[in-house]
Design a protein around this motif. Sequence first.
Motif, PDB file in Angstrom:
ATOM      1  N   TYR A  12       0.686  12.097   1.251  1.00  0.00           N
ATOM      2  CA  TYR A  12       0.104  13.067   2.171  1.00  0.00           C
ATOM      3  C   TYR A  12       0.788  14.396   1.913  1.00  0.00           C
ATOM      4  O   TYR A  12       1.896  14.452   1.364  1.00  0.00           O
ATOM      5  CB  TYR A  12       0.356  12.676   3.633  1.00  0.00           C
TER       6      TYR A  12
ATOM      7  N   TYR B  51       0.854  -1.185   0.000  1.00  0.00           N
ATOM      8  CA  TYR B  51       0.000   0.000   0.000  1.00  0.00           C
ATOM      9  C   TYR B  51       0.893   1.239   0.000  1.00  0.00           C
ATOM     10  O   TYR B  51       1.849   1.315   0.765  1.00  0.00           O
ATOM     11  CB  TYR B  51      -0.901   0.039   1.241  1.00  0.00           C
TER      12      TYR B  51
ATOM     13  N   SER C  46      -4.316   7.087  -1.922  1.00  0.00           N
ATOM     14  CA  SER C  46      -3.719   5.789  -1.617  1.00  0.00           C
ATOM     15  C   SER C  46      -3.753   4.929  -2.877  1.00  0.00           C
ATOM     16  O   SER C  46      -4.622   5.099  -3.747  1.00  0.00           O
ATOM     17  CB  SER C  46      -4.433   5.097  -0.465  1.00  0.00           C
TER      18      SER C  46
ATOM     19  N   PHE D  45       4.613  14.102   1.654  1.00  0.00           N
ATOM     20  CA  PHE D  45       5.157  12.874   2.221  1.00  0.00           C
ATOM     21  C   PHE D  45       4.597  11.662   1.481  1.00  0.00           C
ATOM     22  O   PHE D  45       3.401  11.573   1.236  1.00  0.00           O
ATOM     23  CB  PHE D  45       4.782  12.735   3.693  1.00  0.00           C
TER      24      PHE D  45
ATOM     25  N   GLN E 132       2.013   2.876   8.862  1.00  0.00           N
ATOM     26  CA  GLN E 132       2.533   3.494   7.652  1.00  0.00           C
ATOM     27  C   GLN E 132       3.864   4.139   7.973  1.00  0.00           C
ATOM     28  O   GLN E 132       4.000   4.858   8.963  1.00  0.00           O
ATOM     29  CB  GLN E 132       1.542   4.530   7.121  1.00  0.00           C
TER      30      GLN E 132
ATOM     31  N   TYR F 232       0.947   5.657  -0.225  1.00  0.00           N
ATOM     32  CA  TYR F 232       0.148   6.840   0.097  1.00  0.00           C
ATOM     33  C   TYR F 232       0.937   8.107  -0.200  1.00  0.00           C
ATOM     34  O   TYR F 232       2.168   8.127  -0.088  1.00  0.00           O
ATOM     35  CB  TYR F 232      -0.213   6.866   1.592  1.00  0.00           C
TER      36      TYR F 232
ATOM     37  N   GLU G 191      -8.141   5.012  -2.885  1.00  0.00           N
ATOM     38  CA  GLU G 191      -8.909   6.067  -2.219  1.00  0.00           C
ATOM     39  C   GLU G 191      -8.234   7.405  -2.496  1.00  0.00           C
ATOM     40  O   GLU G 191      -7.021   7.458  -2.658  1.00  0.00           O
ATOM     41  CB  GLU G 191      -8.933   5.796  -0.705  1.00  0.00           C
TER      42      GLU G 191
ATOM     43  N   PHE H 165      -4.288  13.688   4.041  1.00  0.00           N
ATOM     44  CA  PHE H 165      -4.242  12.600   3.079  1.00  0.00           C
ATOM     45  C   PHE H 165      -4.560  13.108   1.674  1.00  0.00           C
ATOM     46  O   PHE H 165      -5.465  13.914   1.482  1.00  0.00           O
ATOM     47  CB  PHE H 165      -5.249  11.531   3.494  1.00  0.00           C
TER      48      PHE H 165
END
Lengths: 116, 110
Positions: A35, A31, A48, A91, A105, A33, A56, A45
């Motif tokens: 941010y 996974y 993802s 990030f 995470q 992500y 998402e 956020f």
Amino acid sequence: EPEVTQTPSHQVTQMGQEVILRCVPISNHLYFYWYRQILGQKVEFLVSFYNNEISEKSEIFDDQFSVERPDGSNFTLKIRSTKLEDSAMYFCASSSPGLGMPDTQYFGPGTRLTVL
Amino acid sequence: EDKVVQSPLSLVVHEGDTVTLNCSYEVTNFRSLLWYKQEKKAPTFLFMLTSSGIEKKSGRLSSILDKKELFSILNITATQTGDSAIYLCAGTSGNTPLVFGKGTRLSVIA
């Protein structure tokens, strides 16, 4: 110890220009992500990514943004036409189910984007 | 809308003091609460809590979760100047985005 890496550490760009922020997640994570953190504000956020597709996304992640995993290691965030308000620390993070702490995470060092 | 609220927002203590940082959460289908320490850049992971009442400990830091009252605390004993940072709390329903609080800025003075 494996870690998330990000390049560049700092990017300065002119308003309206395209930028690509790069991330190399931890190698066995699934996974990914993005941010962002505007100076003095909380971490928010963006998006993802799992199994080669967006799983998402937030309201911030509009049509100006896109993500890609062009190969087996890199994960990129593209901003097509930057705006002043895109200035922030971005990030990248990764996580993996099935390990001892699946929800944890791990964050990269960030890319500071400055839009002039 | 999911939210995480941290208090206090800012705290100044002297070296050797003990501090307690608070985090309350409202996260749909909540599964885990995470604490991070943010010094200059990236949040670095401290604890993940999923079960109520079980304290997690790492050196002078410890944390506990109360799933009935929807809050968590982070304790730091015998604080040192190196503990100065922003402490972030985040909730998740699992392999989903972390919902962060605004953080508590801790300053430890010698």
